[in-house]
Design a protein around this motif. Structure first.
Motif, PDB file in Angstrom:
ATOM      1  N   GLN A  21      15.634  16.138  27.688  1.00  0.00           N
ATOM      2  CA  GLN A  21      14.669  15.128  27.274  1.00  0.00           C
ATOM      3  C   GLN A  21      13.336  15.812  27.023  1.00  0.00           C
ATOM      4  O   GLN A  21      13.003  16.796  27.694  1.00  0.00           O
ATOM      5  CB  GLN A  21      14.473  14.054  28.352  1.00  0.00           C
ATOM      6  N   PRO A  22      12.546  15.319  26.063  1.00  0.00           N
ATOM      7  CA  PRO A  22      11.202  15.881  25.867  1.00  0.00           C
ATOM      8  C   PRO A  22      10.371  15.719  27.143  1.00  0.00           C
ATOM      9  O   PRO A  22      10.485  14.716  27.846  1.00  0.00           O
ATOM     10  CB  PRO A  22      10.633  15.033  24.723  1.00  0.00           C
ATOM     11  N   LEU A  23       9.557  16.715  27.427  1.00  0.00           N
ATOM     12  CA  LEU A  23       8.683  16.662  28.599  1.00  0.00           C
ATOM     13  C   LEU A  23       7.248  16.928  28.164  1.00  0.00           C
ATOM     14  O   LEU A  23       6.986  17.849  27.384  1.00  0.00           O
ATOM     15  CB  LEU A  23       9.085  17.715  29.636  1.00  0.00           C
ATOM     16  N   ALA A  24       6.320  16.125  28.671  1.00  0.00           N
ATOM     17  CA  ALA A  24       4.893  16.340  28.427  1.00  0.00           C
ATOM     18  C   ALA A  24       4.245  16.736  29.750  1.00  0.00           C
ATOM     19  O   ALA A  24       4.478  16.089  30.777  1.00  0.00           O
ATOM     20  CB  ALA A  24       4.247  15.064  27.883  1.00  0.00           C
ATOM     21  N   PHE A  25       3.442  17.810  29.727  1.00  0.00           N
ATOM     22  CA  PHE A  25       2.832  18.278  30.974  1.00  0.00           C
ATOM     23  C   PHE A  25       1.626  19.167  30.679  1.00  0.00           C
ATOM     24  O   PHE A  25       1.482  19.680  29.555  1.00  0.00           O
ATOM     25  CB  PHE A  25       3.850  19.048  31.817  1.00  0.00           C
ATOM     26  N   PRO A  26       0.752  19.388  31.668  1.00  0.00           N
ATOM     27  CA  PRO A  26      -0.417  20.256  31.473  1.00  0.00           C
ATOM     28  C   PRO A  26       0.029  21.691  31.189  1.00  0.00           C
ATOM     29  O   PRO A  26       0.859  22.242  31.913  1.00  0.00           O
ATOM     30  CB  PRO A  26      -1.164  20.162  32.808  1.00  0.00           C
ATOM     31  N   VAL A  27      -0.543  22.304  30.170  1.00  0.00           N
ATOM     32  CA  VAL A  27      -0.109  23.637  29.747  1.00  0.00           C
ATOM     33  C   VAL A  27      -0.314  24.686  30.835  1.00  0.00           C
ATOM     34  O   VAL A  27       0.404  25.684  30.901  1.00  0.00           O
ATOM     35  CB  VAL A  27      -0.851  24.043  28.452  1.00  0.00           C
ATOM     36  N   GLY A  28      -1.269  24.450  31.722  1.00  0.00           N
ATOM     37  CA  GLY A  28      -1.534  25.406  32.794  1.00  0.00           C
ATOM     38  C   GLY A  28      -0.353  25.637  33.718  1.00  0.00           C
ATOM     39  O   GLY A  28      -0.292  26.656  34.423  1.00  0.00           O
ATOM     40  N   LEU A  29       0.609  24.721  33.720  1.00  0.00           N
ATOM     41  CA  LEU A  29       1.795  24.900  34.565  1.00  0.00           C
ATOM     42  C   LEU A  29       2.617  26.113  34.141  1.00  0.00           C
ATOM     43  O   LEU A  29       3.382  26.663  34.939  1.00  0.00           O
ATOM     44  CB  LEU A  29       2.681  23.655  34.525  1.00  0.00           C
ATOM     45  N   TYR A  30       2.453  26.543  32.899  1.00  0.00           N
ATOM     46  CA  TYR A  30       3.160  27.746  32.453  1.00  0.00           C
ATOM     47  C   TYR A  30       2.705  28.993  33.206  1.00  0.00           C
ATOM     48  O   TYR A  30       3.381  30.017  33.199  1.00  0.00           O
ATOM     49  CB  TYR A  30       2.963  27.956  30.952  1.00  0.00           C
ATOM     50  N   GLY A  31       1.564  28.906  33.864  1.00  0.00           N
ATOM     51  CA  GLY A  31       1.084  30.041  34.657  1.00  0.00           C
ATOM     52  C   GLY A  31       1.924  30.305  35.886  1.00  0.00           C
ATOM     53  O   GLY A  31       1.753  31.326  36.550  1.00  0.00           O
ATOM     54  N   VAL A  32       2.853  29.408  36.212  1.00  0.00           N
ATOM     55  CA  VAL A  32       3.646  29.525  37.430  1.00  0.00           C
ATOM     56  C   VAL A  32       4.538  30.769  37.424  1.00  0.00           C
ATOM     57  O   VAL A  32       5.041  31.181  38.469  1.00  0.00           O
ATOM     58  CB  VAL A  32       4.487  28.249  37.645  1.00  0.00           C
ATOM     59  N   TYR A  33       4.719  31.396  36.278  1.00  0.00           N
ATOM     60  CA  TYR A  33       5.529  32.615  36.206  1.00  0.00           C
ATOM     61  C   TYR A  33       4.729  33.864  36.568  1.00  0.00           C
ATOM     62  O   TYR A  33       5.289  34.945  36.716  1.00  0.00           O
ATOM     63  CB  TYR A  33       6.118  32.778  34.799  1.00  0.00           C
ATOM     64  N   ASP A  34       3.413  33.720  36.695  1.00  0.00           N
ATOM     65  CA  ASP A  34       2.531  34.830  37.044  1.00  0.00           C
ATOM     66  C   ASP A  34       1.459  34.271  37.976  1.00  0.00           C
ATOM     67  O   ASP A  34       0.613  33.489  37.555  1.00  0.00           O
ATOM     68  CB  ASP A  34       1.902  35.408  35.767  1.00  0.00           C
ATOM     69  N   HIS A  35       1.492  34.676  39.239  1.00  0.00           N
ATOM     70  CA  HIS A  35       0.625  34.043  40.241  1.00  0.00           C
ATOM     71  C   HIS A  35      -0.857  34.179  39.903  1.00  0.00           C
ATOM     72  O   HIS A  35      -1.639  33.245  40.133  1.00  0.00           O
ATOM     73  CB  HIS A  35       0.884  34.644  41.620  1.00  0.00           C
ATOM     74  N   ASP A  36      -1.268  35.320  39.357  1.00  0.00           N
ATOM     75  CA  ASP A  36      -2.688  35.493  39.018  1.00  0.00           C
ATOM     76  C   ASP A  36      -3.134  34.479  37.974  1.00  0.00           C
ATOM     77  O   ASP A  36      -4.224  33.911  38.057  1.00  0.00           O
ATOM     78  CB  ASP A  36      -2.935  36.918  38.508  1.00  0.00           C
ATOM     79  N   LEU A  37      -2.279  34.247  36.975  1.00  0.00           N
ATOM     80  CA  LEU A  37      -2.612  33.267  35.935  1.00  0.00           C
ATOM     81  C   LEU A  37      -2.616  31.849  36.504  1.00  0.00           C
ATOM     82  O   LEU A  37      -3.483  31.037  36.178  1.00  0.00           O
ATOM     83  CB  LEU A  37      -1.609  33.346  34.779  1.00  0.00           C
ATOM     84  N   PHE A  38      -1.632  31.577  37.365  1.00  0.00           N
ATOM     85  CA  PHE A  38      -1.531  30.242  37.941  1.00  0.00           C
ATOM     86  C   PHE A  38      -2.726  29.956  38.842  1.00  0.00           C
ATOM     87  O   PHE A  38      -3.319  28.868  38.785  1.00  0.00           O
ATOM     88  CB  PHE A  38      -0.234  30.121  38.739  1.00  0.00           C
ATOM     89  N   ASP A  39      -3.096  30.924  39.661  1.00  0.00           N
ATOM     90  CA  ASP A  39      -4.250  30.771  40.547  1.00  0.00           C
ATOM     91  C   ASP A  39      -5.513  30.520  39.732  1.00  0.00           C
ATOM     92  O   ASP A  39      -6.353  29.680  40.097  1.00  0.00           O
ATOM     93  CB  ASP A  39      -4.398  32.027  41.401  1.00  0.00           C
TER      94      ASP A  39
END
Length: 310
Positions: free
Chosen positions: A110-128
């Protein structure tokens, strides 16, 4: 019909950007249309080059930020990723900008809409960095339930990152930030992958132990997904619930009519994992496999069930 006229500035701008000829780039950039600037996507070009200098040039000439999800993924686990993202945030990029992905990019189709910042979860420095810049971890959206017609279920940000189909492992250090327990996300992962990140979530019991999805509890999906490393902890979680008898009864359905032929297709590995989890049900939940009705036990599982009856 209007004759197409090629804008010679396009190629010249690309070459000036590549060689960091700032003066020429300023000149040719002025000759580009807004549509051409979007198509050329100089921000993403700078990210692909992992170049702070190229990104600075793109930002100071006010290049449009497009395909922000690709930018986040391109920055993950790179030497300059954190600095580049800091520059993007300083320039006004919003980690809460919503992106919508197509159904084929999510486990629930299903299509999902979400804040783009969640993509940082693959790199802790980016997510932080995204969290420090206001990423909304309390964001929720709804999902059409596959088991209940015209009904939806609310999912949170932890569900969302678990439902993405990217092959990269989630950075466990980032999972600490998610304080709302997962429901659909964990269940969908349990029966289709052995992601390392699931162990952290289960160890912290950051999931809804009594959540039912397509009429089954998480413990059932752990058996189907051969989650031997997670099963004992999940069983202990289930046994602490007031209605744990229903969860145990439901888990035993994995020995019945779910995905017939699975044991045959996966062979001995599946049989061993199923026996191991069945043995834990005997040991900790005091399950008597003699109570299983033979007429419902799949032929592939009969020998295994007989072993568990001894």
């Amino acid at each position: 019909m209007k004759r197409f006229v090629k804008n010679e500035a396009v190629g010249l701008a690309v070459e000036a950007f590549r060689t960091m000829d700032r003066e020429s780039f300023y000149t040719y950039n002025e000759q580009l249309t807004p549509e051409e600037r979007r198509a050329l996507n100089f921000i993403n070009r700078a990210v692909s080059l992992q170049s702070i200098e190229h990104l600075s040039l793109a930002l100071e000439t006010h290049q449009p930020v497009v395909e922000l999800d690709r930018i986040f993924l391109g920055l993950a686990n790179t030497k300059t990723g954190k600095t580049l993202l800091e520059n993007l945030f300083t320039s006004g990029v919003d980690p809460n900008q919503l992106v919508v992905i197509d159904g084929h990019r999510s486990l629930v189709r299903q299509p999902l809409a979400f804040p783009v910042g969640l993509y940082g979860v693959y790199d802790h420095d980016l997510f932080d960095l995204a969290v420090k810049n206001g990423l909304d971890l309390a964001y929720t959206t709804t999902l059409q339930r596959s088991d209940r017609f015209l009904e939806t279920h609310e999912i949170n940000t932890l569900d969302i990152v678990l439902l993405l189909t990217h092959t990269e492992e989630l950075d466990e250090r980032s999972l600490v930030a998610f304080d709302r327990p997962t429901t659909v996300g964990l269940v969908e992962r349990l029966h289709r992958s052995n992601a390392k990140s699931l162990k952290y979530i289960v160890d912290q019991t950051n999931y809804d132990v009594s959540f039912q999805y397509a009429k089954h509890y998480p413990l059932f999906y752990a058996i189907v997904g051969r989650q031997t490393d997670l099963f004992e902890q999940m069983l202990q979680d289930a046994l602490r619930q007031p209605h744990h008898e229903a969860m145990i009864k439901d888990a035993l359905l994995a020995f019945h009519n779910y995905q017939p032929g699975l044991a045959t297709s996966l062979g001995e590995v599946y049989q061993k994992s199923l026996f191991e989890m069945g043995h834990q049900l005997k040991t900790y939940a005091k399950v008597d496999f003699n109570q299983l009705d033979d007429q419902y036990v799949l032929p592939e599982y009969r020998e295994l069930v007989e072993q568990l009856r001894r």
